[in-house]
Write an enzyme that holds these catalytic residues in place. Sequence first.
Site, mmCIF file in Angstrom:
data_model
loop_
_atom_site.group_PDB
_atom_site.id
_atom_site.type_symbol
_atom_site.label_atom_id
_atom_site.label_comp_id
_atom_site.label_asym_id
_atom_site.label_seq_id
_atom_site.Cartn_x
_atom_site.Cartn_y
_atom_site.Cartn_z
ATOM 1 N N SER A 27 0.800 -1.226 0.000
ATOM 2 C CA SER A 27 0.000 0.000 0.000
ATOM 3 C C SER A 27 0.827 1.267 0.000
ATOM 4 O O SER A 27 0.376 2.309 -0.482
ATOM 5 C CB SER A 27 -0.939 0.019 1.215
ATOM 6 O OG SER A 27 -0.192 -0.056 2.423
ATOM 7 N N GLY A 62 -1.826 -4.300 1.296
ATOM 8 C CA GLY A 62 -1.888 -5.493 2.118
ATOM 9 C C GLY A 62 -1.017 -6.647 1.692
ATOM 10 O O GLY A 62 -1.123 -7.736 2.261
ATOM 11 N N ASN A 94 4.274 -5.669 5.487
ATOM 12 C CA ASN A 94 3.290 -6.705 5.823
ATOM 13 C C ASN A 94 3.915 -8.089 5.990
ATOM 14 O O ASN A 94 3.188 -9.082 6.068
ATOM 15 C CB ASN A 94 2.222 -6.778 4.730
ATOM 16 C CG ASN A 94 1.469 -5.482 4.581
ATOM 17 O OD1 ASN A 94 0.963 -4.918 5.551
ATOM 18 N ND2 ASN A 94 1.395 -4.976 3.354
ATOM 19 N N ASP A 213 -2.787 6.900 10.112
ATOM 20 C CA ASP A 213 -1.915 6.028 10.908
ATOM 21 C C ASP A 213 -0.471 6.435 10.638
ATOM 22 O O ASP A 213 -0.219 7.479 10.025
ATOM 23 C CB ASP A 213 -2.150 4.549 10.578
ATOM 24 C CG ASP A 213 -1.988 4.219 9.086
ATOM 25 O OD1 ASP A 213 -1.261 4.964 8.388
ATOM 26 O OD2 ASP A 213 -2.575 3.229 8.615
ATOM 27 N N HIS A 216 0.542 5.130 6.152
ATOM 28 C CA HIS A 216 -0.020 5.535 4.854
ATOM 29 C C HIS A 216 0.011 7.052 4.678
ATOM 30 O O HIS A 216 -0.453 7.793 5.545
ATOM 31 C CB HIS A 216 -1.450 5.020 4.729
ATOM 32 C CG HIS A 216 -1.533 3.525 4.801
ATOM 33 N ND1 HIS A 216 -1.856 2.866 5.978
ATOM 34 C CD2 HIS A 216 -1.292 2.578 3.866
ATOM 35 C CE1 HIS A 216 -1.832 1.556 5.747
ATOM 36 N NE2 HIS A 216 -1.490 1.360 4.476
#
Length: 256
Positions: A27, A62, A94, A213, A216
């Site tokens: 992402s 993701g 991830n 967050d 991102h």
Amino acid sequence: MFSFIVTAVLSLLSSVVGQTVYLAGDSTMAPNGDGAGTGTDGWGQYLGQYLTLPISNQAIAGRSARSFTDEGRFTTIIDDAVAGDFVIIEFGHNDGLSGDVDNGREDAFGDSLTVTATVTETDGSTEVIHTFNYYMTNAVNSLKAKGAIPIVSAQTPDNIWDGDVITAPPRFVPYAQEVAGNTSTTYIDHYDYVAQAYEAIGETTVNTYYPIDHTHTTVTGANVVAEAFVRGLLCSSSTLKTFVNSAGEAAPNGCL
């Protein structure tokens, strides 16, 4: 005779100059960032304004080195790439270990190409998984076999500070560097180049790049991250840097 030679030379050049730059990542690189309509975006969406080659952004939210492999996304790029295409590969956010039940993204712990782990799926079945280095190395070698030119890029940092500096990188940054070294592939330390850019800008402003967050970015933040990659590229030995345009040449900061 002369025209035949010119035609032959141009044909040869067209096969090696790198017609497309493919992006494989998560992402932080992907269109629409986290993909949840939160206004975030990935840095891969802004790389094209600094290069003279077209970009095919195949990054998706993701994903990890393992899930990008398992879902056939590396295979798609490998199948589509032709000799001379560049493929920038950046994972890590991830790839960490999950809980008792596999999340489909975690890799086996460590950097060995032979170590495996057995994980439990939601339906109670088990799966044997490999390390980050295993998945990355397989992708790099498969691309090189096609004549494509992979570039291994370290994951970007999260917006987490220790005083006035970005915190130290997770293990997937040195893992990425190790993959690049073992496969004789260009390595871009995107983590440290972003950290350099952020520390020059300052935490107060950088905080505005992260609306939901610490991972991102906004459009503005994504562009800063893209510029940091370009700066790292210009400081590397990759032939992709010959396709950096004047806007890219002006990317801030210096070589690390």
